[in-house]
Design an enzyme around this catalytic site. Structure first.
Site, PDB file in Angstrom:
ATOM      1  N   SER A 127      -5.892  -8.597  10.044  1.00  0.00           N
ATOM      2  CA  SER A 127      -6.913  -9.723  10.336  1.00  0.00           C
ATOM      3  C   SER A 127      -7.658  -9.398   8.147  1.00  0.00           C
ATOM      4  O   SER A 127      -8.844  -9.960   8.087  1.00  0.00           O
ATOM      5  CB  SER A 127      -8.842  -8.586  10.685  1.00  0.00           C
ATOM      6  OG  SER A 127      -8.346  -6.660   9.593  1.00  0.00           O
ATOM      7  N   CYS A 148       3.700  20.549  -7.140  1.00  0.00           N
ATOM      8  CA  CYS A 148       4.923  20.109  -7.847  1.00  0.00           C
ATOM      9  C   CYS A 148       5.999  20.620  -8.240  1.00  0.00           C
ATOM     10  O   CYS A 148       5.696  20.753  -9.536  1.00  0.00           O
ATOM     11  CB  CYS A 148       4.256  18.837  -8.804  1.00  0.00           C
ATOM     12  SG  CYS A 148       5.918  17.526  -9.276  1.00  0.00           S
ATOM     13  N   CYS A 197       6.006  20.358 -12.065  1.00  0.00           N
ATOM     14  CA  CYS A 197       5.353  20.311 -12.636  1.00  0.00           C
ATOM     15  C   CYS A 197       4.997  21.794 -13.062  1.00  0.00           C
ATOM     16  O   CYS A 197       4.100  22.054 -13.930  1.00  0.00           O
ATOM     17  CB  CYS A 197       4.242  20.000 -12.369  1.00  0.00           C
ATOM     18  SG  CYS A 197       3.930  17.588 -13.072  1.00  0.00           S
ATOM     19  N   HIS A 247       0.644  -1.398   0.065  1.00  0.00           N
ATOM     20  CA  HIS A 247       0.026  -0.049  -0.623  1.00  0.00           C
ATOM     21  C   HIS A 247       0.977   1.106  -0.084  1.00  0.00           C
ATOM     22  O   HIS A 247       0.120   2.444   0.298  1.00  0.00           O
ATOM     23  CB  HIS A 247      -1.198   0.105   1.301  1.00  0.00           C
ATOM     24  CG  HIS A 247      -1.587  -0.889   1.010  1.00  0.00           C
ATOM     25  ND1 HIS A 247      -2.330  -2.076   1.983  1.00  0.00           N
ATOM     26  CD2 HIS A 247      -3.130  -1.596   0.181  1.00  0.00           C
ATOM     27  CE1 HIS A 247      -3.318  -2.418   1.853  1.00  0.00           C
ATOM     28  NE2 HIS A 247      -2.765  -2.619   0.767  1.00  0.00           N
TER      29      HIS A 247
HETATM   30 ZN   LIG Z   1       4.798  16.703 -11.118  1.00  0.00          ZN
END
Ligand SMILES: [Zn+2]
Length: 403
Positions: A308, A236, A239, A156
């Site tokens: 569990s 980010c 970005c 995960h």
């Molecule tokens: Zn990014």
């Protein structure tokens, strides 16, 4: 058994029945140690003699982290807690503010938490040559911290990084925390104040609540009536420097805009940072799913610790092991989903080599198991001192034979 479509992380919230212990003597600590020794050392299997370990949230409770379920499998400290879902995180700026505010408050404590005796016992079992790899559902990075030399798959994901939804870039969570503090000076003062009260460090959930904070799993801290809408989070950086060509969350070309301080906003539809965990309702990446299946397939047995198996992603791996003819052992306080499937074919007189189900807590059971296996291994091969003594004895006999 497999649901159609991608493999999602979904919590299973139904109550779970109490388990039947296998073999029956595994209800005590010495009994469980004996059963698991037989399980791990059984030479009869035609498969790989090594064991793959699957772990869950219960393993980290002894490190002071909250579990999604309590010991009886149903009770939870904070019954009203509902973790954020992937679709909420991706669709809503407000939901992200709330998530990152709470994560900001929880991180300092989470980053200080350390692996416990169970994690180190896994390291020692691997040193004995018994473990092929570890698959964990935990996102706290305790496994890679405690045993970096053992192959570990974090099913995960992990909280130690934030990842960009547009470009997939990863950023260290400690550095990200500094950015959050810089963008949210008043929240940072509040955090320092909360830290000074020690409210985040007390182990007592009632005391925490009295001091005005509620700790939830995965580093989520809840402060009643906190103004989450005022929280800001960064975009980010890559970005922001070069907006992605790929479409944003609204299906249009990527736009990344920030305010004067660098907080994500404006007309942005891309460059959103998310924790590098698989959120509830999010698909597990195909390569991670395949790596988990490979980890099962290359082992000869599966040892399930402190889970569990509430998420289907974990349960199906144990089912896969069982379907491959691998003996399964489950150590968990309280019920486990679909438990009977794994143990219905055991012979009544078996010693644990065919399968084990026990509720003895891992933090006492695993170190005792390691001790026992270290002892039995030195009995089989002899400790260096024992071997030296044995050889000395031989020399005396040979000398007698010559005289
Ligand atoms: Zn990014």
């Amino acid at each position: 058994m497999r649901p159609p479509g991608p493999l999602l992380r979904i919590p299973y919230t139904n109550p779970l029945p109490s388990p039947t212990i296998h073999p029956p003597f595994a209800s005590t600590l010495p009994g469980a140690v004996s059963a698991l020794s037989s399980f791990l050392l059984d030479p009869a299997s035609s498969l790989n003699p090594k064991t793959v370990i699957l772990t869950g949230a219960g393993l980290s409770v002894a490190s002071g982290l909250a579990d999604y379920r309590g010991t009886n499998g149903t009770y939870r400290v904070n019954k009203t807690y509902r973790p954020i879902y992937y679709h909420e995180f991706t669709a809503s700026h407000a939901a992200r503010k709330r998530y990152w505010a709470r994560s900001f408050l929880g991180w300092s404590n989470l980053s200080k938490a350390q692996p416990n005796s169970s994690h180190y016992a896994i390291r020692d079992l691997a040193k004995l040559g018994l473990i092929s790899s570890v698959i964990t559902q935990n996102v706290d990075s305790f496994h890679p911290k405690a045993h970096p030399e053992v192959k570990t798959l974090e099913l995960h994901g992990y909280l130690r990084a934030a990842t960009c939804l547009s470009c997939g870039g990863e950023y260290d969570r400690n550095e990200f925390q500094k950015e959050l503090a810089r963008l949210n000076p008043r929240w940072d003062s509040f955090l320092q104040k909360v830290l000074m009260t020690g409210a985040l460090e007390t182990e007592d959930p009632v005391e925490k609540q009295r001091r005005g904070v509620i700790m939830n799993p995965d580093g989520d801290v809840e402060v009643p009536d906190a103004p989450y809408t005022t929280f800001r989070y960064p975009a980010c950086p890559s970005c922001l420097a070069k907006p992605p060509d790929a479409v944003g969350t609204d299906g249009k070309k990527g736009i990344v805009e920030v305010d004067a301080d660098g907080a994500w906003g404006g007309n942005s539809n891309a460059g959103i940072l998310k924790p590098a965990v698989v959120l509830f309702g999010e698909s597990i990446a195909e390569r991670v799913k395949e790596a988990a299946e490979d980890a099962v397939d290359e082992a000869g047995r599966m040892l399930v610790l402190a889970t569990s198996m509430a998420t289907y992603s974990a349960w199906r791996l144990v089912k896969r092991a069982k379907d491959r003819g691998m003996p399964v052992a489950v150590v968990n306080m309280g019920g486990v989903r679909g438990d009977d499937v794994f143990f219905k074919d055991l012979e009544p007189e078996q010693d644990g080599s065919q399968g084990v189900r026990t509720e003895v807590p891992t933090q006492s059971l695993l170190p005792a198991l390691v001790q026992e296996l270290q002892r039995s291994q030195s009995r089989v091969f002899g400790s260096p001192a024992e071997i030296a003594k044995f050889e000395q004895g031989n020399r005396a006999i040979f000398k007698d034979m010559l005289s």
